[in-house]
Design a protein around this motif. Structure first.
Motif, PDB file in Angstrom:
ATOM      1  N   THR A  41      40.048   8.867  12.864  1.00  0.00           N
ATOM      2  CA  THR A  41      40.635  10.116  12.393  1.00  0.00           C
ATOM      3  C   THR A  41      39.582  10.980  11.719  1.00  0.00           C
ATOM      4  N   ALA A  42      38.767  10.363  10.870  1.00  0.00           N
ATOM      5  CA  ALA A  42      37.721  11.108  10.173  1.00  0.00           C
ATOM      6  C   ALA A  42      36.728  11.714  11.154  1.00  0.00           C
ATOM      7  N   PHE A  43      36.428  10.977  12.206  1.00  0.00           N
ATOM      8  CA  PHE A  43      35.461  11.426  13.204  1.00  0.00           C
ATOM      9  C   PHE A  43      35.956  12.680  13.920  1.00  0.00           C
ATOM     10  N   ILE A  44      37.230  12.689  14.311  1.00  0.00           N
ATOM     11  CA  ILE A  44      37.805  13.871  14.962  1.00  0.00           C
ATOM     12  C   ILE A  44      37.794  15.062  14.022  1.00  0.00           C
ATOM     13  N   TRP A  45      38.262  14.850  12.806  1.00  0.00           N
ATOM     14  CA  TRP A  45      38.390  15.935  11.832  1.00  0.00           C
ATOM     15  C   TRP A  45      37.026  16.498  11.434  1.00  0.00           C
ATOM     16  N   LEU A  46      36.016  15.628  11.261  1.00  0.00           N
ATOM     17  CA  LEU A  46      34.720  16.082  10.774  1.00  0.00           C
ATOM     18  C   LEU A  46      34.040  17.021  11.775  1.00  0.00           C
ATOM     19  N   GLN A  47      34.238  16.775  13.074  1.00  0.00           N
ATOM     20  CA  GLN A  47      33.627  17.654  14.063  1.00  0.00           C
ATOM     21  C   GLN A  47      34.128  19.096  13.915  1.00  0.00           C
ATOM     22  N   HIS A  48      35.405  19.221  13.567  1.00  0.00           N
ATOM     23  CA  HIS A  48      36.007  20.552  13.435  1.00  0.00           C
ATOM     24  C   HIS A  48      35.332  21.377  12.349  1.00  0.00           C
ATOM     25  N   LEU A  49      34.877  20.727  11.281  1.00  0.00           N
ATOM     26  CA  LEU A  49      34.389  21.464  10.115  1.00  0.00           C
ATOM     27  C   LEU A  49      33.193  22.349  10.416  1.00  0.00           C
ATOM     28  N   THR A  50      32.414  21.981  11.442  1.00  0.00           N
ATOM     29  CA  THR A  50      31.268  22.804  11.813  1.00  0.00           C
ATOM     30  C   THR A  50      31.704  24.188  12.274  1.00  0.00           C
ATOM     31  N   VAL A  51      32.861  24.270  12.913  1.00  0.00           N
ATOM     32  CA  VAL A  51      33.227  25.496  13.608  1.00  0.00           C
ATOM     33  C   VAL A  51      33.661  26.616  12.659  1.00  0.00           C
ATOM     34  N   PRO A  52      34.572  26.374  11.695  1.00  0.00           N
ATOM     35  CA  PRO A  52      34.859  27.463  10.754  1.00  0.00           C
ATOM     36  C   PRO A  52      33.615  27.957  10.023  1.00  0.00           C
ATOM     37  N   ALA A  53      32.720  27.037   9.680  1.00  0.00           N
ATOM     38  CA  ALA A  53      31.493  27.443   8.995  1.00  0.00           C
ATOM     39  C   ALA A  53      30.634  28.331   9.888  1.00  0.00           C
ATOM     40  N   MET A  54      30.565  28.019  11.182  1.00  0.00           N
ATOM     41  CA  MET A  54      29.769  28.828  12.109  1.00  0.00           C
ATOM     42  C   MET A  54      30.437  30.164  12.415  1.00  0.00           C
ATOM     43  N   VAL A  55      31.754  30.165  12.527  1.00  0.00           N
ATOM     44  CA  VAL A  55      32.474  31.390  12.871  1.00  0.00           C
ATOM     45  C   VAL A  55      32.478  32.384  11.718  1.00  0.00           C
TER      46      VAL A  55
END
Length: 328
Positions: free
Chosen positions: A75-89
């Protein structure tokens, strides 16, 4: 931000860890679990407050990631990947259209960034054709495929400029996703992602960065993955009732937090090595039960093995070989 850290720890202890064995057996993270993370605001951890995010500082992001990894690594692995995207956007031309949904978890994302970190061969190439980019190539690891709406893809052109594009997570004639068979975190829905003549509108361009500029700052991005190893090590220490590991955890955490780009690979290696050692100590403390399929100690040992190679770099590998076997 202590409130969100406390909530993440409760979520890890009361929801994620109790179901981690069943998740591992099923090979799939329940969508309802990720919905719970979204309701808790965790998908917006790195997003700006102006669009509903929590605008968490790095220390908070690391503490939350550590808690989540100590609950269920898939679960942590799936969720952690997402965090890059709001920061980049954030700050990009796509912010107004995408950020609120990304922060709320209404749109969820994965990442395919190998073209931004590997010099050669280029993982995914891009060529501009009018109002579109055409992508070719692939990466071996994209996580959360069955749970994401888009993938942030890094693709490189002939001038060594990296273009970061939001690509719909939909298979078709020009985009395929082949499930990976992993010894751990199989429930993370990790796939081999390939594109061939895949057309993406230029309106999905998040930003373009020269390869040299991106690679110069890449070592500074290694800290967050170290939290996964710390979370797993902390869970092993609690299960084995070995509070003496707390001092080692604190020392490795402090080293990760203090490390600059040149020191981060060795600090990351120290975290992975600690998780490996803690899982071994848990197996010894449990005894013969730890080699029974489905026992938490057995699962955590496989996950510690996974973390020895996850998100690695040549410098991390060299440091781990030295730590674990005196090589180099």
């Amino acid at each position: 931000m202590s409130d969100i850290v406390a909530r993440a720890r409760v979520l890890a202890d009361d929801v994620l860890f109790p179901q981690a064995g069943a998740v591992d057996d099923a090979g799939a993270v329940p969508s309802v679990t990720l919905d719970t993370l979204a309701r808790e605001g965790l998908y917006g951890l790195t997003g700006p407050a102006s669009h509903g995010g929590l605008a968490a500082d790095p220390a908070t992001v690391h503490a939350v990631a550590e808690a989540m990894a100590g609950g269920d690594l898939s679960t942590a692995f799936i969720w952690l990947q997402h965090l890059t995207v709001p920061a980049m956007v954030t700050g990009s031309p796509l912010a107004d259209e995408w950020l609120a949904d990304l922060c709320a978890g209404r749109r969820r994302s994965g990442i395919a960034l190998l073209a931004a970190t590997r010099p050669q061969p280029v993982a995914i190439t891009a060529r501009r054709e009018g109002d579109t980019f055409v992508l070719d190539g692939g990466v071996p690891w994209v996580t959360g495929w069955e749970h994401v709406d888009v993938v942030l893809v890094a693709a490189r052109d002939d001038d060594d400029v990296v273009h970061f594009l939001l690509v719909d997570a939909e298979e078709g004639p020009t985009l395929t996703a082949v499930p990976q068979q992993l010894v751990a975190v199989q429930a993370s829905s990790t796939v081999e992602f390939r594109v061939s003549g895949h057309v993406v509108p230029a309106s999905r361009l998040v930003r373009s960065v020269p390869l040299a500029a991106w690679q110069a700052r890449d070592p500074g991005n290694l800290r967050a993955n170290g939290s996964l190893a710390l979370g797993l090590a902390a869970r092993c220490a609690r299960l084995a009732e070995l509070p003496q590991l707390d001092a080692d955890l604190a020392a490795v955490r402090a080293r990760l937090d203090a490390a600059g780009p040149d020191q981060l690979p060795d600090a990351r290696a120290a975290a992975a090595a600690l998780a490996h050692r803690a899982a071994g100590l848990l197996a010894v403390a449990v005894g013969s039960g730890s080699v029974s399929a489905g026992h938490p100690a057995e699962r955590l040992a496989r996950e510690a093995h996974f973390l020895l190679v996850f998100g690695s770099r040549p410098a991390i590998k060299a440091a781990l070989l030295h730590r674990l076997g005196g090589v180099g």
